[in-house]
Design a protein around this motif. Structure first.
Motif, PDB file in Angstrom:
ATOM      1  N   GLN A   1      -1.367  78.156  49.823  1.00 29.18           N
ATOM      2  CA  GLN A   1      -0.013  78.664  49.623  1.00 29.18           C
ATOM      3  C   GLN A   1      -0.150  80.128  49.213  1.00 29.18           C
ATOM      4  O   GLN A   1      -0.583  80.448  48.108  1.00 29.18           O
TER       5      GLN A   1
ATOM      6  N   GLU B   1       6.501  83.281  51.101  1.00 24.73           N
ATOM      7  CA  GLU B   1       5.439  82.301  50.873  1.00 24.73           C
ATOM      8  C   GLU B   1       5.025  81.677  52.200  1.00 24.73           C
ATOM      9  O   GLU B   1       5.865  81.259  52.988  1.00 24.73           O
TER      10      GLU B   1
ATOM     11  N   VAL C   1       2.556  78.795  53.899  1.00 24.10           N
ATOM     12  CA  VAL C   1       1.787  77.575  53.621  1.00 24.10           C
ATOM     13  C   VAL C   1       1.064  77.149  54.894  1.00 24.10           C
ATOM     14  O   VAL C   1       1.674  77.095  55.967  1.00 24.10           O
TER      15      VAL C   1
END
Length: 201
Positions: free
Chosen positions: A165, A172, A174
């Motif tokens: 992450q 963000e 991931v």
């Protein structure tokens, strides 16, 4: 038939020959008076440093040469190319003046071009450096490793993966990486780091 032009190397073009289209624009730039050349170059430098290009003002400054709209834009593009490359390769104003004369630009024009370049060279270099493509920095990195020690289908199966992450540029991201890809990534990062350290030594 005319003989082909001998290839030359110019510091203002990174020790390469001048582009053919720049050579073609030299005769166009020569039609501008040397006094107005200096004013136009200042306009171009300000534009390269972030100010909007005032094409209306440039049109007035080139009115005595009878430039059409396409010629004005071509002349500005040529000046931008010369100034950006000269600054990029840290070309001295004296060297730039001599090289432009070798390309056929009259001496009084090269003096008018190089004077504002000399005065604003460092600020131009700083401005261009800020515009250089840079990857955003990492704000945060979180990760966890997972391993699967067999399943109902195959009890001997062992699989590992890493979950990342990453926070960057206010976003963000991931993603998951298999054990094999993680090994390859680690190997390439180590090699890249070693290359950077050796080149900076």
């Amino acid at each position: 038939l005319s003989e082909p032009r001998v290839k030359m190397r110019f510091k203002c073009f990174g020790e390469l020959d001048a582009p053919d289209w720049i050579l073609a624009e030299i005769s166009v730039l020569s039609r501008i008076s040397s006094v107005r050349m200096k004013l136009i170059v200042s306009q171009v430098i300000n534009s390269l440093k972030g100010q909007p290009m005032d094409y209306a003002k440039v049109a007035k400054l080139t009115s005595d040469a009878g430039f059409e709209a396409s010629e004005i834009k071509a002349a500005v593009a040529a000046l931008e190319n010369v100034l950006v490359n000269a600054a990029k390769y840290n070309c001295d104003d004296v060297v730039l003046e001599n090289e432009l004369q070798q390309l056929g630009l009259p001496r009084e024009h090269t003096v008018s071009l190089c004077r504002p370049y000399k005065e604003q060279k460092e600020s131009l270099r700083e401005s261009l450096a800020r515009k250089t493509l840079k990857l955003p920095g990492l704000d945060s990195v979180k990760w966890r490793a997972e391993a699967t020690l067999g399943s109902s289908v195959c009890k001997d199966l062992t699989a590992a993966s890493a979950h990342f992450q990453v926070g960057t540029d206010g976003k963000e991201i991931v993603f998951e990486v298999s054990e094999e890809k993680l090994r390859v990534l680690h190997h390439e990062l180590v090699a890249a780091r070693a290359l950077l350290e050796s080149s900076g030594a």
